[in-house]
Enzyme design. Structure first.
Site, PDB file in Angstrom:
ATOM      1  N   GLU A 242       0.888  -1.171   0.000  1.00 54.71           N
ATOM      2  CA  GLU A 242       0.000   0.000   0.000  1.00 54.71           C
ATOM      3  C   GLU A 242       0.919   1.213   0.000  1.00 54.71           C
ATOM      4  O   GLU A 242       1.478   1.579   1.030  1.00 54.71           O
ATOM      5  CB  GLU A 242      -0.895   0.007   1.249  1.00 54.71           C
ATOM      6  CG  GLU A 242      -1.820  -1.199   1.398  1.00 54.71           C
ATOM      7  CD  GLU A 242      -2.989  -1.181   0.428  1.00 54.71           C
ATOM      8  OE1 GLU A 242      -3.197  -0.159  -0.255  1.00 54.71           O
ATOM      9  OE2 GLU A 242      -3.686  -2.192   0.343  1.00 54.71           O
ATOM     10  N   CYS A 276      -2.318   9.413   2.479  1.00 50.48           N
ATOM     11  CA  CYS A 276      -2.033   8.842   1.149  1.00 50.48           C
ATOM     12  C   CYS A 276      -3.125   9.233   0.160  1.00 50.48           C
ATOM     13  O   CYS A 276      -2.872   9.326  -1.035  1.00 50.48           O
ATOM     14  CB  CYS A 276      -1.893   7.329   1.245  1.00 50.48           C
ATOM     15  SG  CYS A 276      -3.303   6.526   2.006  1.00 50.48           S
TER      16      CYS A 276
HETATM   17  P1  NAD Z   1       8.389   4.862   4.729  1.00 46.68           P
HETATM   18  O1  NAD Z   1       8.412   4.058   3.486  1.00 46.68           O
HETATM   19  O2  NAD Z   1       9.539   5.736   5.021  1.00 46.68           O
HETATM   20  O3  NAD Z   1       8.267   3.906   6.014  1.00 46.68           O
HETATM   21  C1  NAD Z   1       7.193   3.015   6.165  1.00 46.68           C
HETATM   22  C2  NAD Z   1       7.607   1.909   7.116  1.00 46.68           C
HETATM   23  O4  NAD Z   1       8.628   1.135   6.504  1.00 46.68           O
HETATM   24  C3  NAD Z   1       8.184   2.407   8.436  1.00 46.68           C
HETATM   25  O5  NAD Z   1       7.730   1.570   9.459  1.00 46.68           O
HETATM   26  C4  NAD Z   1       9.687   2.254   8.231  1.00 46.68           C
HETATM   27  O6  NAD Z   1      10.408   2.088   9.415  1.00 46.68           O
HETATM   28  C5  NAD Z   1       9.738   1.009   7.381  1.00 46.68           C
HETATM   29  N1  NAD Z   1      10.956   0.864   6.570  1.00 46.68           N
HETATM   30  C6  NAD Z   1      11.779   1.832   6.113  1.00 46.68           C
HETATM   31  N2  NAD Z   1      12.766   1.277   5.365  1.00 46.68           N
HETATM   32  C7  NAD Z   1      12.541  -0.053   5.359  1.00 46.68           C
HETATM   33  C8  NAD Z   1      13.197  -1.169   4.751  1.00 46.68           C
HETATM   34  N3  NAD Z   1      14.291  -1.016   3.995  1.00 46.68           N
HETATM   35  N4  NAD Z   1      12.691  -2.404   4.939  1.00 46.68           N
HETATM   36  C9  NAD Z   1      11.577  -2.569   5.662  1.00 46.68           C
HETATM   37  N5  NAD Z   1      10.904  -1.563   6.277  1.00 46.68           N
HETATM   38  C10 NAD Z   1      11.386  -0.332   6.119  1.00 46.68           C
HETATM   39  O7  NAD Z   1       7.037   5.676   4.723  1.00 46.68           O
HETATM   40  P2  NAD Z   1       6.513   6.721   5.807  1.00 46.68           P
HETATM   41  O8  NAD Z   1       7.245   8.003   5.661  1.00 46.68           O
HETATM   42  O9  NAD Z   1       6.452   6.089   7.148  1.00 46.68           O
HETATM   43  O10 NAD Z   1       4.985   6.918   5.343  1.00 46.68           O
HETATM   44  C11 NAD Z   1       4.591   7.818   4.375  1.00 46.68           C
HETATM   45  C12 NAD Z   1       4.342   7.112   3.060  1.00 46.68           C
HETATM   46  O11 NAD Z   1       3.388   6.084   3.232  1.00 46.68           O
HETATM   47  C13 NAD Z   1       3.756   8.028   2.012  1.00 46.68           C
HETATM   48  O12 NAD Z   1       4.360   7.764   0.766  1.00 46.68           O
HETATM   49  C14 NAD Z   1       2.292   7.638   1.980  1.00 46.68           C
HETATM   50  O13 NAD Z   1       1.622   7.919   0.781  1.00 46.68           O
HETATM   51  C15 NAD Z   1       2.382   6.176   2.233  1.00 46.68           C
HETATM   52  N6  NAD Z   1       1.115   5.668   2.735  1.00 46.68           N
HETATM   53  C16 NAD Z   1       0.382   4.863   1.929  1.00 46.68           C
HETATM   54  C17 NAD Z   1      -0.854   4.416   2.370  1.00 46.68           C
HETATM   55  C18 NAD Z   1      -1.707   3.517   1.524  1.00 46.68           C
HETATM   56  O14 NAD Z   1      -2.619   2.941   2.072  1.00 46.68           O
HETATM   57  N7  NAD Z   1      -1.470   3.394   0.234  1.00 46.68           N
HETATM   58  C19 NAD Z   1      -1.305   4.796   3.629  1.00 46.68           C
HETATM   59  C20 NAD Z   1      -0.522   5.611   4.411  1.00 46.68           C
HETATM   60  C21 NAD Z   1       0.694   6.048   3.969  1.00 46.68           C
END
Ligand code: NAD
Length: 523
Positions: A242, A276
């Site tokens: 997502e 998002c």
């Molecule tokens: P992010 O990708 O930086 O982090 C998301 C999660 O992934 C965090 O828990 C982080 O610690 C973890 N993570 C980071 N690097 C990783 C790796 N290499 N391996 C595994 N896990 C890892 O995103 P964010 O800044 O926390 O959230 C914002 C983003 O999320 C925006 O792009 C937003 O659009 C998206 N989002 C999407 C939805 C959806 O339903 N489509 C909903 C909410 C947020």
């Protein structure tokens, strides 16, 4: 000579983004802790499955009751860690999760029970088919900070009711909300090893992806999602991704400007634009363009920006300075390329370093980063269009495809255009709210991801389909088994004609040629 080796365990800090106050520091789970948690989850999952669906549904009821009792306390905890207005914590987090539990309580039994699968082909009528929905085992969930309760909770509830164990790696920015979720689930009757948290940063998430989980549900940014998909591909780990969005809002020439401008302002600025499904791009028919901009600017200037714990606050801070810098750079790029600032346009350092004024930009173009990259901040960029055709082309001119909205006085026209938009969901005359509809699937196309969360399709993501086929006449050798020859080939041609020939006469002739196929001598 003996040396003291000091092992430094990385920590994550939980900070109130409105005040900068550090709420707590917590140790990151390392690779070993993650693997131990997953192993414990595997060991506990079998008994969790065996207690049966009805008992797991009873757990959902307990959880729902407990969350309802603690609704204000949990909403305040969310506001403390994310900065969002407490009203939004209630509506977009607590309410969403209560209703997701309601959906599963009402529907999980029907959706997860075994399903008979009648066969259409005459050749297979003597066999009875059944579909089973079996849990994967251990589901890993990695979640972001922007909806620290509603995202992991809705996914975890679906995984758990289907009989999986869950290991959740919440965002490093919202560990405290995750601890509240864990406490509620355990109090509701979920055994400790069946729902576990591994707190930490990206490295902890990486360890979870490499662990022995059976499926991963990831919500986060596109770059992280792609990295995870590459690792998952190595061992064919099933994943739901997502990811980010750049949702367009199309305001057609027959739209109500007052309603649509209020929607644009709310859709772009709720949760300080860190949703998002936020309105990230707005396209308005040229005949309404100036009046729409005027209404948006006036409404935006009335918004009260501040600490989300004050119930009068409309817009809170951004989660951290890194997010603020992205917003600043997108706005600066747009202004340098000719965008007009009609409201906001800069930080509000007098309120705190993470505050950014809700901003309305006019005359933006697709050459600007603000219209191509996910901004994830309180900015509403608006651009005119001249025809429905152009509006659809602009909406689809994006690497993202999460959701979209269309504003019109004619529902049929709106739904007609909705079919042409490349997105996982299109709302006609509403924004963002489809995430709160527990029945509706949530997920994207293109770079916005794979798979679905919520409702029936989100529940289906938590189970493997197994097909069971039982023969009704086990003592009979199947007609298609060995004993081939010219006569069997002719009978088979007749049998195919009997089922698929285009005229009744040819079908009857086929039936006559097929006669005797059952009596054929087989090996
Ligand atoms: P992010 O990708 O930086 O982090 C998301 C999660 O992934 C965090 O828990 C982080 O610690 C973890 N993570 C980071 N690097 C990783 C790796 N290499 N391996 C595994 N896990 C890892 O995103 P964010 O800044 O926390 O959230 C914002 C983003 O999320 C925006 O792009 C937003 O659009 C998206 N989002 C999407 C939805 C959806 O339903 N489509 C909903 C909410 C947020």
């Amino acid at each position: 000579m003996a040396t003291d080796i000091q092992i430094v365990v990385p920590k994550v800090s939980s900070v109130n983004p409105a005040t900068g106050k550090v709420l707590c520091e917590l140790e990151c789970a390392g690779e070993h802790e993650v693997h131990v948690a997953v192993a414990r989850a595997h060991a506990a999952q079998k008994a969790w499955l065996e207690i049966g669906l009805r008992k797991r549904i009873a757990m959902l009821r307990n959880f729902q009751r407990l969350l309802h009792q603690k609704k204000s306390e949990i909403a305040e905890a969310i506001t403390r860690e994310t900065g969002k207005p407490v009203t939004e914590a209630l509506t977009t987090e607590v309410l969403v999760v209560l209703d997701a539990a309601r959906f599963l309580i009402e529907n999980a039994f029907r959706l997860l029970r075994d399903e008979m699968l009648p066969h259409g082909n005459i050749a297979t009528k003597l066999k009875s088919g059944k579909l089973l929905r079996e849990p994967y085992g251990v589901i890993g969930i990695i979640s972001p900070w922007n909806y620290p309760l509603s995202i992991p909770a809705t996914e975890a509830l679906a995984a758990l009711v289907a009989g999986n164990a869950v290991v959740l790696k919440p965002s490093e920015f919202t560990s405290l909300v995750a601890l509240e979720l864990k406490s509620l689930l355990h109090q509701a009757g979920v055994p400790e090893d069946v729902f576990q948290l591994v707190l930490g940063n990206g490295a902890t998430g990486g360890a979870l992806v490499h662990s022995q989980i059976d499926k991963l549900v990831f919500t986060g940014s596109v770059p992280t999602g792609k990295r995870i998909a590459a690792v998952a591909a190595e061992r064919l780990l099933p994943v739901v991704l997502e990811l980010g969005g750049k949702d367009p809002m199309l305001v057609l020439d027959d739209a109500d400007v007052d309603v649509a401008s209020s929607a644009a302002v709310w859709g772009a600025f709720m949760n300080a634009g860190q949703t998002c499904l936020s309105v990230e791009r707005c396209y308005v028919h040229r005949s309404l363009y100036e009046s729409f901009l005027k209404a948006c600017a006036e409404k935006t200037k009335k918004l009260r920006v501040g600490n989300g714990s004050n119930p009068d606050t409309d817009v809170g801070p951004l989660i951290h300075e890194r997010q603020l810098k992205i917003v600043e750079s997108h706005v600066a790029d747009a202004v340098a390329r000719g965008a007009r600032v009609l409201a906001g346009g800069g930080g509000l350092s007098q309120l705190g370093r993470n505050f950014y004024a809700p901003t309305v930009l006019a005359d933006v173009t697709h050459e600007m980063r603000i219209m191509r990259e996910e901004t994830f901040g309180p900015v509403l960029p608006v651009m005119p269009f001249d025809s429905d055709e152009e509006a659809v082309r602009l909406a689809n001119d994006s690497e993202y495809g999460l959701a979209a909205s269309i504003w019109t006085g004619d529902q049929q026209r709106g739904e007609g255009l909705a079919r042409r938009i490349q997105a996982g969901a299109v709302m006609v005359n509403d924004v963002v709210s489809c995430y709160g509809i527990s029945e509706a699937p949530h997920g994207g196309v293109k770079s916005s991801g794979l798979g679905r969360a919520h409702g029936r399709f989100g529940l289906e993501e938590m189970v493997r389909l197994k097909y069971i086929d039982s023969d009704r006449v086990p003592g009979m050798k199947k007609v298609w088994w060995y004993g081939y020859g010219a006569s069997f080939a002719r009978q088979m041609e007749g049998f195919i004609d009997f089922q698929f020939a285009q005229t009744v006469a040819k079908r009857l002739s086929g039936a006559l040629r097929a006669a005797g196929i059952v009596l054929r001598k087989r090996l």
